[in-house]
Design a protein around this motif. Structure first.
Motif, PDB file in Angstrom:
ATOM      1  N   ALA A  53       0.831  -1.204   0.000  1.00 29.39           N
ATOM      2  CA  ALA A  53       0.000   0.000   0.000  1.00 29.39           C
ATOM      3  C   ALA A  53       0.866   1.255   0.000  1.00 29.39           C
ATOM      4  CB  ALA A  53      -0.926   0.001   1.218  1.00 29.39           C
ATOM      5  N   MET A  54       1.946   1.208   0.819  1.00 29.74           N
ATOM      6  CA  MET A  54       2.849   2.361   0.852  1.00 29.74           C
ATOM      7  C   MET A  54       3.530   2.556  -0.495  1.00 29.74           C
ATOM      8  SD  MET A  54       4.579   1.899   4.617  1.00 29.74           S
ATOM      9  CE  MET A  54       5.824   3.105   4.223  1.00 29.74           C
ATOM     10  N   LEU A  55       3.898   1.417  -1.115  1.00 30.29           N
ATOM     11  CA  LEU A  55       4.521   1.519  -2.421  1.00 30.29           C
ATOM     12  C   LEU A  55       3.552   2.120  -3.438  1.00 30.29           C
ATOM     13  CD1 LEU A  55       6.890   0.943  -4.292  1.00 30.29           C
ATOM     14  CD2 LEU A  55       5.992  -1.370  -4.630  1.00 30.29           C
ATOM     15  N   ALA A  56       2.279   1.629  -3.354  1.00 24.34           N
ATOM     16  CA  ALA A  56       1.276   2.178  -4.266  1.00 24.34           C
ATOM     17  C   ALA A  56       1.089   3.677  -4.025  1.00 24.34           C
ATOM     18  CB  ALA A  56      -0.044   1.438  -4.087  1.00 24.34           C
ATOM     19  N   ILE A  57       0.970   4.038  -2.726  1.00 21.16           N
ATOM     20  CA  ILE A  57       0.821   5.458  -2.389  1.00 21.16           C
ATOM     21  C   ILE A  57       2.034   6.250  -2.864  1.00 21.16           C
ATOM     22  CG2 ILE A  57       0.671   7.092  -0.474  1.00 21.16           C
ATOM     23  CD1 ILE A  57      -0.944   4.982   1.037  1.00 21.16           C
ATOM     24  N   PHE A  58       3.210   5.632  -2.657  1.00 19.85           N
ATOM     25  CA  PHE A  58       4.436   6.304  -3.082  1.00 19.85           C
ATOM     26  C   PHE A  58       4.435   6.534  -4.584  1.00 19.85           C
ATOM     27  CE2 PHE A  58       8.706   5.720  -4.888  1.00 19.85           C
ATOM     28  CZ  PHE A  58       9.351   6.832  -4.364  1.00 19.85           C
ATOM     29  N   LEU A  59       4.057   5.467  -5.336  1.00 22.89           N
ATOM     30  CA  LEU A  59       4.040   5.599  -6.791  1.00 22.89           C
ATOM     31  C   LEU A  59       3.004   6.631  -7.239  1.00 22.89           C
ATOM     32  CD1 LEU A  59       4.433   1.850  -7.822  1.00 22.89           C
ATOM     33  CD2 LEU A  59       6.177   3.645  -7.863  1.00 22.89           C
ATOM     34  N   VAL A  60       1.798   6.572  -6.565  1.00 26.87           N
ATOM     35  CA  VAL A  60       0.764   7.556  -6.912  1.00 26.87           C
ATOM     36  C   VAL A  60       1.249   8.968  -6.580  1.00 26.87           C
ATOM     37  CG1 VAL A  60      -1.550   8.363  -6.356  1.00 26.87           C
ATOM     38  CG2 VAL A  60      -1.140   5.921  -6.666  1.00 26.87           C
ATOM     39  N   TYR A  61       1.864   9.091  -5.377  1.00 24.65           N
ATOM     40  CA  TYR A  61       2.391  10.403  -4.987  1.00 24.65           C
ATOM     41  C   TYR A  61       3.477  10.852  -5.957  1.00 24.65           C
ATOM     42  CZ  TYR A  61       4.931  13.920  -2.331  1.00 24.65           C
ATOM     43  OH  TYR A  61       5.569  15.074  -1.949  1.00 24.65           O
ATOM     44  N   PHE A  62       4.317   9.877  -6.350  1.00 29.97           N
ATOM     45  CA  PHE A  62       5.380  10.183  -7.308  1.00 29.97           C
ATOM     46  C   PHE A  62       4.780  10.683  -8.614  1.00 29.97           C
ATOM     47  CE2 PHE A  62       8.578   8.968 -10.494  1.00 29.97           C
ATOM     48  CZ  PHE A  62       9.702   9.583  -9.956  1.00 29.97           C
TER      49      PHE A  62
END
Length: 861
Positions: free
Chosen positions: A314-323
């Motif tokens: 989830a953090m990776l997904a959030i990170f990618l979305v944030y990125f």
């Protein structure tokens, strides 16, 4: 995106990942330890409960057997037995057999036994046994038969303390009666040694030897068995643990420990048995529990890892979305930067245009002033110069107001002042403002009223005027001579509820129109269409942006439709709050009215409004038809009570129609001209043609009611224009607080011709002093500038209101260049009665003064 930002984001993500893994690991380890501790507590509680239950069961069994032994004593009382003959022996034998005993014997004080039933038995720990018997105690112990069978012995004292025991064959008296049962009955009675159970219960002596052994144990001593298993398990402190266990057994206290039993962890719980010297040892193998615990621990670890993985994903997904969003934001920032650069270029172009637009009227003012100065002896030329100076000044003021309004909008300080207004008065004011320009350009102008249900509403009247004037100014500027400009006002129920009325303002023209590209940008700031068609048309390029902002602030909408060379249409929709108080009922007698106008919409709306006030209305679209209808009614002796004629109609205008109608029907029927144009320019011609009066468009219901009421029997016509023309302010005294001498001179020259006597106060302090030095009632009003040295207008107003004088409530009118709504509100809050903006509009100022000043003998009140 900046590489430093990307590196920071990745390092932060990896660090956060490591932190989460570490936190989850620590939590899992802590929970495993807590689970072990909790399991030990549960097992201790369970073992304690089981041991207590078995202990109580054993105690109950012992008590029951001892009661049975006592029953033998009660059945065969010692004092009833004088000799131990055969009959007595048989009685003992029957009593023992009846109770299930297999052994019964009498013991003397010295420990000699006389067996009455069963085999001979050797008592274990005979000395302890005799000591307890001789002391009158009860005891459970073990005995061994000659055949090697172990027997459980129950003994009670019979001779203690009265030395009354059963007689024995040697002439002695016994001290105890002892019965015996097979040792196996302990297991059966206590349900011990069940193969299916996880719990095994042993009974041991103080030295660790087994009394009852309920498992296959390779050792005869419980201590040795536990010690050996502990050493095999690798317990270094097993000797210390066994010492504690032995000490607890000897002290007859409870004890709990965990040791290796059969190669796996086992829980050992020791508790002393009552009425014996034995200790019950309960052993529960923890293999199943450890396996369940290990499974639970593994499940917890895998669950934690799964949870950690899910969170990480989830953090990776959030990170990618944030990125991704960050990249989009950077792209948007780049676009915003480009827009800002474009806006700066637009502002630069705007300032360049404004420089030209401002210099144009300024050049006219300076030039006309110079021309007037050179031709001071030519009144007509000076008058023409002054007229052009006035027009240029008004244009310059409009440009400055637009810039100031836009500055307020961009700083977020433009506010609305909601007040009760009359839509009729708003539209009348708009008509009076645009009339001169429309007449000058010979344009066709009409206002249509449709379904007006609420004339009085709450709105910022100043800003609504500004919106409508901006729209009409554009229509006037971009519509050529002879073009048409129409304003339509209509109402319908509001979706906001019964307390509101949805009001539509539609401004249409037949002007030059706009390109589709410019329509999409018309409400942007500092934007003007870059087209040769508009280069010679004056304007700031801010009017539409200001209009859009005001409409949005009123929670309304504005839409535009336009086509090149065909005209434009602006549609403003506002949900305005109703005025709850009902107006007086507007009803007139059931007159027959004829409405004549070349626009069908106006005829229909006027007829509807007339019917609402109780009249019957016919209408037609041209003068010829109107004359025929009036002539026919006249021939039938049922003339129209009143005829309403539009002034400008194709073919035959209103004045010509009135002239010919008079020839046909005579002078009895009132004929009124309806028009949005000035009455003064056609009044003489209209009167000569037989016109009785004038009604100004737009034709609101109230306009029609008050305009036609004068024709009721006994009614007096009211002519506001005549009243204003006859206003006389001779003898009225005004105290003018103004620090600028030029402004004072302007105010004096503008007001003195109306009969006012003016006194100058150079600042707020002098104004206060002159007011205090005057007799009460000397001044009729105070004109107060706001920005003055020593004491400003706000302070001076508060000081005047605080004076202990009967005229401390004198009307005070702010006369200032601070003309925003917040400035007006501040003036009212500090005690002023009204506000007049510079440059002065004399009509508004005179109307304000007349409304505030008390009537006098020589005044207009």
């Amino acid at each position: 995106m900046n590489k430093k930002i990307i590196r920071f984001l990745w390092v932060s993500f990896i660090g956060l990942l490591a932190l989460c893994i570490g936190v989850f690991s620590a939590i899992t380890s802590f929970m495993v330890r807590q689970n072990n501790a909790a399991l030990n507590r549960v097992v201790d509680t369970y073992m304690e409960g089981m041991s207590t239950q078995i202990q109580r069961h054993f105690e109950t069994m012992v008590d029951m057997r001892l009661i049975q032994v006592g029953g033998i004593v009660q059945a065969i009382p010692p004092e009833s037995v004088t000799t131990l003959d055969q009959t007595t022996r048989e009685r003992f034998e029957r009593a023992a057999a009846y109770r299930g005993f297999i052994h019964l014997a009498l013991y003397s004080i010295e420990g000699e036994a006389e067996v009455l039933y069963g085999e001979d038995v050797t008592v274990e720990d005979k000395e302890i046994f005799l000591a307890d018997m001789n002391n009158g105690d009860k005891l459970v112990t073990l005995g061994t038969t000659a055949g090697g069978e172990t027997m459980l012995l129950y003994g009670i004292s019979v001779g203690y303390p009265n030395d009354v025991g059963y007689p024995m064959s040697g002439g002695q008296r016994c001290t105890a009666l002892v019965v015996g049962l097979p040792i196996d009955q302990i297991n059966n009675a206590l349900s011990l040694g069940v193969d299916s159970t996880l719990i095994f219960t042993h009974i041991i002596r103080a030295d660790g030897t087994f009394v009852v052994e309920n498992a296959d144990i390779a050792s005869d001593n419980c201590y040795d068995w536990i010690r050996e298993n502990g050493r095999n398990y690798g317990l270094e402190d097993i000797d210390d643990t066994m010492a504690e266990l032995r000490q607890a057994v000897e002290a007859r206290t409870e004890f709990s420990m965990v040791v290796s039993i059969g190669g796996e962890a086992g829980h050992v719980y020791c508790v002393p048995l009552p009425n014996t010297e034995w200790t019950m040892v309960t052993v529960m193998p923890r293999g199943v529990l450890d396996e369940a615990l290990a499974t639970l621990g593994n499940q917890r670890v895998w669950t934690a890892l799964a949870g950690c993985s899910i969170i990480m994903l989830a953090m990776l997904a959030i990170f990618l979305v944030y990125f991704r969003f960050s990249r989009q934001q950077m792209a948007e920032l780049d676009k915003t930067k480009q827009k800002a650069e474009h806006a700066n270029r637009a502002k630069s172009e705007f300032l360049s245009n404004m420089s030209h637009d401002i210099r144009t009227p300024m050049n006219a003012i300076v030039g006309m002033t110079a021309i007037a100065t050179k031709n001071i002896d030519k009144p007509d030329q000076v008058k023409d110069c002054l007229r052009k100076i006035t027009l240029s000044s008004r244009h310059l003021l409009g440009l400055i107001n637009d810039v100031l309004d836009m500055s307020k909008i961009e700083s977020g300080k433009l506010t609305l002042d909601m007040e009760l207004i009359s839509l009729r008065e708003v539209m009348d004011g708009i008509v009076s403002i645009v009339q001169p320009q429309i007449s000058a350009k010979k344009q066709v102008f009409d206002i249509f009223i449709q379904d007006i249900r609420e004339e009085r509403v709450y709105c910022d009247g100043v800003r609504l005027n500004q919106v409508l004037i901006n729209l009409l100014s554009n229509a006037l500027k971009f519509t050529p001579a002879g073009g048409q400009i129409h304003v339509t006002l209509s109402q319908e129920p509001s979706p906001k509820g019964e307390g509101y009325i949805r009001t539509h303002f539609l401004v249409e023209d037949t002007g030059i129109g706009m390109s589709p590209e410019f329509q999409s940008r018309i409400f942007e700031s500092f934007v003007r269409e870059d087209n040769k068609r508009v280069h010679k048309i004056e304007g700031s390029g801010l009017g539409m942006a200001i209009t859009k902002y005001i409409v949005d602030a009123m929670d309304g909408t504005i839409e535009v439709q336009s086509e090149l060379n065909k005209g434009s249409q602006f549609h403003v929709t506002l949900d305005l709050e109703r005025f709850e108080e009902r107006e007086e009922e507007m009803l007139l007698p059931a007159w027959d009215i004829l409405v004549v106008d070349d626009d069908e919409r106006l005829c229909i709306s006027a007829a509807d409004a007339l019917q609402e006030i109780g009249l019957r209305a016919d209408w037609t679209l041209d003068g010829s038809s109107a004359i025929e209808m009036a002539e026919r009614r006249h021939a039938e002796a049922r003339d129209y009570h009143i005829v309403l004629l539009d002034w400008q109609m194709p073919g035959m205008d209103g004045i010509e129609t009135a002239r010919r109608m008079r020839e046909k029907i005579g002078e009895d029927v009132p004929i009124l001209i309806i028009s949005a144009y000035d009455w003064g320019s056609i009044e003489a011609e209209a009167r000569a043609a037989g016109v009785s009066g004038f009604l100004s468009k737009p034709l609101f219901k109230s306009t029609l009611y008050y305009g036609l009421s004068r024709f009721k029997e006994g009614a007096e016509a009211k002519n506001e224009a005549d009243q204003e023309a006859g206003a006389d302010y001779t003898g009225r005294r005004l105290l003018v607080a103004e620090d600028n001498e030029l402004n004072w001179e302007i105010a004096r020259e503008l007001l003195a011709p109306y009969g006012f006597e003016l006194t100058w106060a150079e600042n707020g302090r002098i104004c206060l002093e002159k007011f205090q030095a005057s007799e009460p009632g000397w001044y009729d009003a105070v004109l107060m500038d706001l920005r003055m040295p020593m004491m400003d207008g706000y302070e001076a107003t508060r000081a005047i209101r605080a004076c202990d004088r009967p005229d401390a409530d004198i009307p005070i009118i702010a006369m200032t260049a601070d003309a925003f709504s917040e400035d007006i509100q501040r003036c009212i809050q500090c005690g002023m009665n009204a506000h007049a903006a510079k440059p002065l509009d004399m009509r508004e100022l005179l109307r304000t003064l007349q409304g505030l000043m008390s009537p006098t003998a020589n005044g207009p009140g």
